[in-house]
Design a protein around this motif. Structure first.
Motif, PDB file in Angstrom:
ATOM      1  N   THR A   1      42.917  36.467  34.451  1.00  0.00           N
ATOM      2  CA  THR A   1      42.025  37.464  33.846  1.00  0.00           C
ATOM      3  C   THR A   1      41.065  38.030  34.889  1.00  0.00           C
ATOM      4  OG1 THR A   1      40.367  35.811  33.250  1.00  0.00           O
ATOM      5  CG2 THR A   1      42.095  36.250  31.629  1.00  0.00           C
ATOM      6  N   LYS A   2      40.370  39.088  34.474  1.00  0.00           N
ATOM      7  CA  LYS A   2      39.446  39.778  35.377  1.00  0.00           C
ATOM      8  C   LYS A   2      38.224  38.914  35.701  1.00  0.00           C
ATOM      9  CE  LYS A   2      41.012  44.412  34.108  1.00  0.00           C
ATOM     10  NZ  LYS A   2      40.618  45.767  33.649  1.00  0.00           N
TER      11      LYS A   2
ATOM     12  N   GLY B   1      37.898  38.961  29.703  1.00  0.00           N
ATOM     13  CA  GLY B   1      39.181  38.310  29.435  1.00  0.00           C
ATOM     14  C   GLY B   1      40.373  39.246  29.450  1.00  0.00           C
ATOM     15  N   CYS B   2      40.267  40.392  30.131  1.00  0.00           N
ATOM     16  CA  CYS B   2      41.406  41.306  30.243  1.00  0.00           C
ATOM     17  C   CYS B   2      42.428  40.747  31.231  1.00  0.00           C
ATOM     18  CB  CYS B   2      40.962  42.674  30.750  1.00  0.00           C
ATOM     19  SG  CYS B   2      40.100  43.654  29.531  1.00  0.00           S
ATOM     20  N   SER B   3      43.704  40.991  30.928  1.00  0.00           N
ATOM     21  CA  SER B   3      44.770  40.506  31.794  1.00  0.00           C
ATOM     22  C   SER B   3      44.776  41.260  33.129  1.00  0.00           C
ATOM     23  CB  SER B   3      46.115  40.691  31.097  1.00  0.00           C
ATOM     24  OG  SER B   3      47.164  40.486  32.018  1.00  0.00           O
TER      25      SER B   3
ATOM     26  N   ARG C   1      51.030  49.477  31.368  1.00  0.00           N
ATOM     27  CA  ARG C   1      50.752  50.885  31.050  1.00  0.00           C
ATOM     28  C   ARG C   1      49.284  51.203  31.367  1.00  0.00           C
ATOM     29  NH1 ARG C   1      49.519  52.010  25.304  1.00  0.00           N
ATOM     30  NH2 ARG C   1      47.497  52.379  26.264  1.00  0.00           N
ATOM     31  N   ALA C   2      49.027  52.423  31.812  1.00  0.00           N
ATOM     32  CA  ALA C   2      47.672  52.809  32.195  1.00  0.00           C
ATOM     33  C   ALA C   2      46.672  52.503  31.085  1.00  0.00           C
ATOM     34  CB  ALA C   2      47.627  54.300  32.546  1.00  0.00           C
ATOM     35  N   ASN C   3      45.540  51.943  31.471  1.00  0.00           N
ATOM     36  CA  ASN C   3      44.433  51.662  30.559  1.00  0.00           C
ATOM     37  C   ASN C   3      44.813  50.806  29.349  1.00  0.00           C
ATOM     38  OD1 ASN C   3      42.302  53.049  31.983  1.00  0.00           O
ATOM     39  ND2 ASN C   3      43.390  54.936  31.477  1.00  0.00           N
ATOM     40  N   SER C   4      45.794  49.947  29.536  1.00  0.00           N
ATOM     41  CA  SER C   4      46.145  49.039  28.440  1.00  0.00           C
ATOM     42  C   SER C   4      45.486  47.675  28.635  1.00  0.00           C
ATOM     43  CB  SER C   4      47.665  48.875  28.340  1.00  0.00           C
ATOM     44  OG  SER C   4      48.164  48.249  29.502  1.00  0.00           O
ATOM     45  N   GLN C   5      44.895  47.452  29.806  1.00  0.00           N
ATOM     46  CA  GLN C   5      44.235  46.177  30.070  1.00  0.00           C
ATOM     47  C   GLN C   5      42.756  46.420  30.401  1.00  0.00           C
ATOM     48  OE1 GLN C   5      48.342  43.998  31.558  1.00  0.00           O
ATOM     49  NE2 GLN C   5      46.877  44.618  33.097  1.00  0.00           N
ATOM     50  N   ILE C   6      42.085  47.017  29.443  1.00  0.00           N
ATOM     51  CA  ILE C   6      40.658  47.305  29.633  1.00  0.00           C
ATOM     52  C   ILE C   6      39.898  46.931  28.363  1.00  0.00           C
ATOM     53  CG2 ILE C   6      41.034  49.164  31.303  1.00  0.00           C
ATOM     54  CD1 ILE C   6      40.653  51.193  29.104  1.00  0.00           C
ATOM     55  N   CYS C   7      38.594  46.738  28.536  1.00  0.00           N
ATOM     56  CA  CYS C   7      37.760  46.395  27.378  1.00  0.00           C
ATOM     57  C   CYS C   7      36.373  46.975  27.627  1.00  0.00           C
ATOM     58  CB  CYS C   7      37.708  44.880  27.189  1.00  0.00           C
ATOM     59  SG  CYS C   7      36.703  44.047  28.421  1.00  0.00           S
TER      60      CYS C   7
ATOM     61  N   TYR D   1      42.016  52.332  34.571  1.00  0.00           N
ATOM     62  CA  TYR D   1      41.045  51.268  34.849  1.00  0.00           C
ATOM     63  C   TYR D   1      41.611  49.852  34.723  1.00  0.00           C
ATOM     64  CZ  TYR D   1      37.459  54.858  34.947  1.00  0.00           C
ATOM     65  OH  TYR D   1      36.716  55.955  35.286  1.00  0.00           O
TER      66      TYR D   1
END
Ligand code: ZN
Lengths: 95, 476
Positions: free
Chosen positions: B19-20, B24-26, B32-38, B144
């Motif tokens: 995670t970041k 807890g983003c992967s 896919r673009a911007n699918s792992q953001i919070c 992102y």
């Protein structure tokens, strides 16, 4: 310590702000006043006192390395001026 | 005038966490673009970042391997600048109190050892990725997914004095990072990035000149090339009485040149201040000792052991230990009973060349350590010659078949039968009467030619020692 007009212009530029000549004058004197006020702290004896890294008396707030966020909500683009194929669109940046 | 380059390197390495750094983003690559953001990693108001413990563990591990002092007290700061890849308009980094300080790394150039100082290695978050539009809309897309991924920025002292030293430093650093498995060090995917600071000073002068910072160096060879280019550019300026400007320059791999990156010129005032949303990090000796206990044998130590234990030359041991899979492969061969120097010769020449030519890695290589040993046994027993072994090797590399099977199937068994060799030699002698006369007339090199013809006639299978011996007797 006093703030010069150039200082204000530099800070404005770094913050991407644009001011009229009149505003620069106002901020120059206001910022000088603010610094003077803060300068009172210099009257304290801070000999042997470590600089404060954080105001809270807490340390080591950590989390385990586990994925907890799933797919982001669709509202993530709500405030974006432009969106295309899941990307935020911004004016072209070319280096 | 003769100038000496002064080089310092900044290496950003992506720490291999799930995670970041603060959410807890992967961190999985290729999503896919911007699918792992919070909300945390795109900097929405009111969110609270929380530090990833594993990222701290990996940075301590790196620090220990680079002989750094692990700071008992470190903290995070905001580095402020505007750029679309930075959603918060600041990057969370460590400014005055980084987690690792004062390390060192030993490098080898031209057989000589040199110690390069490591100023610091600090934790920070990565920025997003800008994708320039190909369709000509005048827009750039921002993804992102990468924003907030943990990076360790490893800053060297300006201790390097040649592009070769810079290259050796990067190789040695990457070897360590791979040994301790803190990062996959994949330059193409951006998990290892390098910026170079370079200035010139007249030879003999102590004071440093003005430096340029070079970015966009996407391979170690390009770092070397860019430094050569900068040395030349700056030397010409200094010779012409011009001043070198302190600036950031971009390297263009196609033209091999660097060019000024004006847009970032004014951004160098980052106005760092302590990150109020993150509390200080305190690492006691119990914590760092527990990480120390997990450190594997590092490249330098392994190399020294290879020299001592296997009586290998420094060069062999150095190459074999640059990558842990290769070192393991070699040790596996020795464990299977092969003579260390013999295996080393095969690995360093045939195997590495084949892997390189086919763009393959040792992990996926079809030749397993056991097969090399079997092949070496066939040579020892005299079943195949060293020359034929190369053919067997090639076949093993392609098909993954066992050496015995290849020798059988391809009929590569060495001809060690005196009668058979005799017959071949007789044929060659009667076909090459001119060379025979030449030899008898004193032209000694005609002998080599005849040996060659015999080997050729036997399709490389005749035992070379026997050919030499029998031919020698016949020509007496
Ligand atoms: Zn996130």
């Amino acid at each position: 310590m006093s703030i010069s007009k150039e200082d204000v212009e530099k800070v404005a530029k770094l913050a991407r702000l644009q001011f009229s000549g009149e505003e620069v004058e106002t901020f120059t004197s206001q910022m000088t006043d603010i610094l003077k006020y803060i300068e009172q702290l210099n009257e304290l004896d801070t000999e042997g006192v470590e600089p404060t890294a954080h105001v809270l008396p807490i340390q080591n707030v950590l989390r385990e390395d586990k994925v907890t966020n799933g797919k982001p909500s669709k509202t993530i683009f709500v405030n974006a001026p432009k969106e295309e194929e899941h990307q935020f669109k911004v004016p072209q940046v070319i280096e | 005038m003769k100038y000496e380059p002064v080089i310092g390197l900044e290496v950003h390495v992506q720490l291999d966490t799930k995670t970041k750094l603060f959410c807890g983003c992967s961190t999985a690559f290729g999503a896919r673009a911007n699918s792992q953001i919070c909300p945390v990693c795109i900097g929405l108001p009111g969110v609270l970042p929380v530090l990833n413990k594993e990222a701290v563990n990996l940075s301590i591990k790196t620090g220990l391997s680079l002989e750094c002092t692990i700071a008992p007290f470190s903290k995070f700061d905001r580095k402020n600048y505007f750029y679309p890849d930075l959603p918060k308009a600041y990057q969370v980094s460590q400014f005055d109190l980084p987690v690792n300080l004062n390390g060192k790394l030993e490098i080898q150039v031209d057989g000589k050892s040199k110690v390069i100082g490591i100023t610091r290695a600090h934790l920070e978050e990565d920025a997003g990725k800008l994708n320039h539009d190909e369709t000509g809309t005048g827009d750039s897309g921002v993804d992102y997914n990468r924003g907030g991924i943990p990076l360790l920025e490893i800053v060297s002292e300006p201790d390097m004095r040649s592009p070769e030293e810079a290259y050796a430093y990067l190789k040695a650093l990457k070897a360590i990072l791979e040994y301790i498995a803190v990062s996959d060090c994949n330059m193409e995917q951006g998990s290892l990035r390098c910026d170079a600071n370079i200035s010139l000073r007249p030879e003999g002068q102590e004071k440093f000149g003005t430096r340029a910072e070079i970015k966009n160096l996407n391979s170690f060879r390009n770092v070397q090339k860019a430094i050569y280019y900068e040395m030349d550019r700056q030397a010409k300026m200094l010779d012409a009485g011009e001043r070198v400007v302190q600036e950031t320059r971009l390297y263009d791999a196609v033209s091999g040149k660097t060019r000024s990156m004006r847009s970032k010129e004014e951004a160098n005032d980052y106005r760092y201040f302590p990150e109020p949303d993150l509390v200080p990090l305190v690492i006691d000796s119990a914590w760092s000792d527990s990480i120390k206990a997990t450190l594997p044998e590092l490249p330098q130590a392994k190399k020294a052991r290879f020299v001592k234990e296997f009586e290998l030359p420094e060069y062999d041991a150095g190459v074999l230990t640059t990558e842990i899979p290769l070192a393991n492969y070699f040790e596996e061969c020795v464990k299977e009973g092969a003579k260390p120097k013999v295996v080393s010769n095969w690995v360093l020449s045939e195997l590495l060349r084949k892997l390189n030519d086919n763009n393959e890695s040792i992990e996926t290589c079809k030749i397993k350590p056991k097969m090399i040993c079997e092949m070496l046994n066939l040579i020892d027993k005299g079943t195949i010659s060293g020359k034929i072994a190369k053919t067997v090797f090639k076949e093993m590399f392609e098909s993954g078949g066992s050496p015995e099977k290849i020798v059988q199937e391809k009929g590569l068994v060495q001809i060690a039968d005196t009668g058979e060799i005799d017959q071949i030699i007789e044929q060659v002698l009667s076909d090459n009467t001119k060379s025979v006369e030449d030899f008898r007339g004193g032209k000694k090199n005609a002998f080599g030619f005849l040996v060659g013809q015999v080997m050729k006639a036997s399709r490389g299978k005749a035992n070379p020692q026997m050919v030499n011996q029998i031919l020698g007797e016949k020509l007496k």
